[in-house]
Design a protein around this motif. Sequence first.
Motif, mmCIF file in Angstrom:
data_model
loop_
_atom_site.group_PDB
_atom_site.id
_atom_site.type_symbol
_atom_site.label_atom_id
_atom_site.label_comp_id
_atom_site.label_asym_id
_atom_site.label_seq_id
_atom_site.Cartn_x
_atom_site.Cartn_y
_atom_site.Cartn_z
ATOM 1 N N TRP A 1 -5.392 4.314 3.867
ATOM 2 C CA TRP A 1 -5.172 2.878 4.092
ATOM 3 C C TRP A 1 -3.793 2.656 4.716
ATOM 4 C CZ3 TRP A 1 -6.824 1.335 -1.551
ATOM 5 C CH2 TRP A 1 -8.217 1.471 -1.652
ATOM 6 N N VAL B 1 0.831 -1.215 0.000
ATOM 7 C CA VAL B 1 0.000 0.000 0.000
ATOM 8 C C VAL B 1 0.861 1.257 0.000
ATOM 9 C CG1 VAL B 1 -1.781 1.262 1.283
ATOM 10 C CG2 VAL B 1 -1.875 -1.233 1.138
ATOM 11 N N GLY C 1 1.062 3.284 -3.127
ATOM 12 C CA GLY C 1 -0.113 3.990 -3.638
ATOM 13 C C GLY C 1 0.026 5.494 -3.533
ATOM 14 N N TRP D 1 -7.121 9.197 -5.265
ATOM 15 C CA TRP D 1 -6.412 7.955 -5.019
ATOM 16 C C TRP D 1 -5.268 8.155 -4.020
ATOM 17 C CZ3 TRP D 1 -6.637 3.102 -4.649
ATOM 18 C CH2 TRP D 1 -5.493 2.309 -4.653
ATOM 19 N N SER E 1 -5.488 5.936 -0.677
ATOM 20 C CA SER E 1 -4.414 4.990 -0.384
ATOM 21 C C SER E 1 -3.578 5.462 0.800
ATOM 22 C CB SER E 1 -3.521 4.788 -1.615
ATOM 23 O OG SER E 1 -2.961 6.023 -2.050
#
Length: 249
Positions: free
Chosen positions: A42, A22, A25, A35, A39
Amino acid sequence: MQMLHQFLLVLHVVCGALALCVFWGPMLAKKGSPWHVRSGHWYSTLMYLICGAGILMCALVLSAPLVVKAADLRVGQDPQLFAERVRLMSGFLLLLCLLALMNLRQGLLALQAGPQRLALKHWSHRALVLITFGYAIWTLWQAVPRQFVLGQIFGAIALFSSIGCLRYIHRASVEKSTVLKEHIGNMLASGIAIFTAFFAFGGRKVLDFSPELQLVSWVLPSVLGIAATFWYNKRYVKARVGLKTAAAR
């Protein structure tokens, strides 16, 4: 206590493996894009779980090393010497968790708070930075007489990193470009922790590192990460200057 430690270890490893993926990202996405934000959220959540589980594991081991690490105690080995070595290593790993957590929060709050830095000046974050600062000094104090090289290296890194965080928090004023550099630098620093753990624990087993290369497996991610941080910040600042120049024409 052993079952709790094992559960936390599984959580720590699984989240670490996910964070390795991740991490790229927000790194590769356009800055500020949906995005990038998604990301990044996350990644931050995974890092909180990693650091939280790591801190709890270290606390368990430091409080009862002969209970939590009973399976590692060999027949005929001195329990007191074993407990001392386990505590030394767990104390070192606790420093890495605190350092990663401090970098993560510094990077997130720097962007959220902006030039005014009100969130960074909250007592909870300043307490984390001061704890990391104090624990870095303690680690160095323990590592130097014992010739514990990893403790000396990362103790110094944590010390200077916490000083850098405090200097940014208490600076008279900061520009928007400085805010972005603080965000990028600290988020990259938190990512260094993941890759350090991979190479030092998982990677050296998978890649079958020799004992001579084990120290390199700890230090190399930090060296490359610091170099990448300087390069990334320089590249990003140049890109912003280019956009401003084009807009002014």
